[in-house]
Design an enzyme around this catalytic site. Structure first.
Site, mmCIF file in Angstrom:
data_model
loop_
_atom_site.group_PDB
_atom_site.id
_atom_site.type_symbol
_atom_site.label_atom_id
_atom_site.label_comp_id
_atom_site.label_asym_id
_atom_site.label_seq_id
_atom_site.Cartn_x
_atom_site.Cartn_y
_atom_site.Cartn_z
ATOM 1 N N THR A 328 39.174 65.099 44.849
ATOM 2 C CA THR A 328 40.246 66.078 44.688
ATOM 3 C C THR A 328 39.937 66.957 43.487
ATOM 4 O O THR A 328 39.410 66.479 42.482
ATOM 5 C CB THR A 328 41.621 65.388 44.521
ATOM 6 O OG1 THR A 328 42.644 66.379 44.399
ATOM 7 C CG2 THR A 328 41.651 64.491 43.294
ATOM 8 N N HIS A 380 41.460 47.976 41.189
ATOM 9 C CA HIS A 380 40.845 46.985 40.306
ATOM 10 C C HIS A 380 40.772 45.601 40.944
ATOM 11 O O HIS A 380 40.141 44.686 40.399
ATOM 12 C CB HIS A 380 41.649 46.894 39.004
ATOM 13 C CG HIS A 380 40.820 46.563 37.807
ATOM 14 N ND1 HIS A 380 39.547 46.045 37.898
ATOM 15 C CD2 HIS A 380 41.073 46.663 36.473
ATOM 16 C CE1 HIS A 380 39.065 45.839 36.682
ATOM 17 N NE2 HIS A 380 39.969 46.208 35.802
#
Length: 409
Positions: A328, A380
């Protein structure tokens, strides 16, 4: 003979659609393949064409109604009915002229005004969401000042035009106007909000940053831009450099290209990169397939085609499905730094930002260089901080040495 107009077959991931706008009404003549209505899904707006020539005989659902795959939404009377409809219209016009002649007590201007048919506002230049607002609130777009590209009237312009003079002029206790306007979210905007909340609530997201000296890339673009455009018919932009750098890095750091499925990790041996494109209806992410195998020219052409289709509402559902990684570019709007949100089921997203000249130390000397902050937000649960940092360093090294990147080094 009546022919049914049905909702197209929707993909498994899309259960239903909302009728954004009808472009025809009962009694209107239509031609085969002419667009009858727009259907708004969670991802794109679909056009439903007429299957035959004829006249709209019946409309079974109105704008705003929810429909499902293969549901009948209208019926068309096939064949010569179109000419009958036109002759009826002409007959009505003749009757109006005859009545006008009998009325000797009115002035000629009054007669013209009385005979003048009520015309419907032209909404053909609006986006589907804009047309829906205009039709629901009976707004004439020609009387609204457009703030979009080339003076185009946007949905927000229409919404703002509904604020009454009383609202704008009414003083508040604080001594100034405090206008408010409640507008329902479009289906696409509501879906975007739902997916963003799902991302925030379902994954352990973390963002790492680095910065890139884009001087070498800018130098290469300046030297090769004219020749590249002549050869390939498309300009050489920054996104192709980032897409190719990301595809190469994803091959070397496959965990960043993986996705979590319960207690399993799915590794993808290809780089299907979603490119975020901003439209009036919201952010969409068409997918470039197998970017690791694409040339710079193929990347640029694909991005240009997707951007054009997005602006015209021509993206297809298959254009938006899949994707193993997202890029993006908030820098196009001036963003200096951000923490982009991961697009599930993907595990990472790369954020590009504005290019700003900043002082850096190069060969012992302080020089000004065109610098960009880059950000990697990642899940994560499966990507460790070490993997994320090494991935960003890989991107940085490629962009600061574009010749090596072209050679696959």
């Amino acid at each position: 003979m009546s022919i049914e107009v049905k909702v197209p077959v929707l993909p498994e991931s899309v259960s239903d659609a909302v009728i954004a706008a009808w472009h025809k009404k009962v009694g209107d003549a239509v031609k085969r393949d002419e667009n009858l209505l727009d259907l708004e899904t969670d991802k794109v707006v679909l056009e439903v064409p007429a299957p035959v020539d004829g006249v709209i005989e019946e409309i079974l659902f109105e704008s705003g109604d929810t429909v499902t795959s293969q549901q009948v939404v209208a019926k068309i009377k096939e064949g010569a009915a179109a000419s009958k409809s036109e002759s009826k219209s002409e007959s009505k016009d003749d009757d109006k002229k005859s009545d006008a002649k009998k009325d000797d007590g009115k002035s000629s201007e009054s007669k013209k005004e009385a005979a003048k048919p009520a015309s419907k506002a032209d909404t053909s230049e609006l986006s589907p969401a804009g047309r829906r607002v205009a039709e629901q609130h009976d707004i004439d777009p020609s009387k609204v000042e457009g703030t979009g590209r080339g003076g185009r009237v946007t949905k927000e312009d229409l919404v703002n035009s509904m604020k009454s003079p009383a609202q704008a002029e009414a003083p508040s206790s604080a001594g100034g106007a405090r206008p408010e306007q409640r507008v329902a979210m479009t289906r696409m905007r509501a879906r975007i909000a739902e997916r963003m909340m799902q991302s925030k609530n379902s994954i352990a997201m973390l963002t790492s940053f680095n910065e890139v000296n884009l001087g070498p890339v800018m130098k290469m673009r300046k030297a090769l831009q004219e020749q590249f455009e002549k050869t390939h018919g498309v300009r050489l932009g920054f996104m192709s450099f980032f897409a190719k750098a990301a595809a190469n890095a994803l091959q070397r750091h496959p965990i960043v290209n993986a996705s979590a499925d319960g207690n399993d990790i799915i590794y993808h041996g290809y780089a299907d990169i979603s490119i975020a494109v901003s439209t009036e209806k919201g952010l969409v992410t068409p997918v470039l397939r197998n970017v690791e195998q694409m040339s710079f020219a193929e990347v640029e052409k694909s991005i240009a085609d997707y951007a054009e289709a997005a602006r015209k509402g021509g993206l297809k559902l298959e254009d938006l499905q899949g994707g193993t990684f997202t890029i993006t570019n908030g820098g196009t709007f001036g963003s200096l730094m951000s923490t982009p949100i991961v697009n599930p089921p993907q595990s990472a997203i790369l954020g590009m930002h504005a290019i700003k000249e900043r002082p850096i130390v190069e060969n012992g000397q302080v020089v000004a260089a065109p610098m960009m902050y880059i950000a990697l937000s990642y899940d994560h649960r499966i990507i460790d901080g070490k993997d994320a940092v090494l991935f960003l360093v890989d991107i940085k090294n490629q962009l600061e040495n574009p010749a090596k990147m072209l050679l696959g080094l």
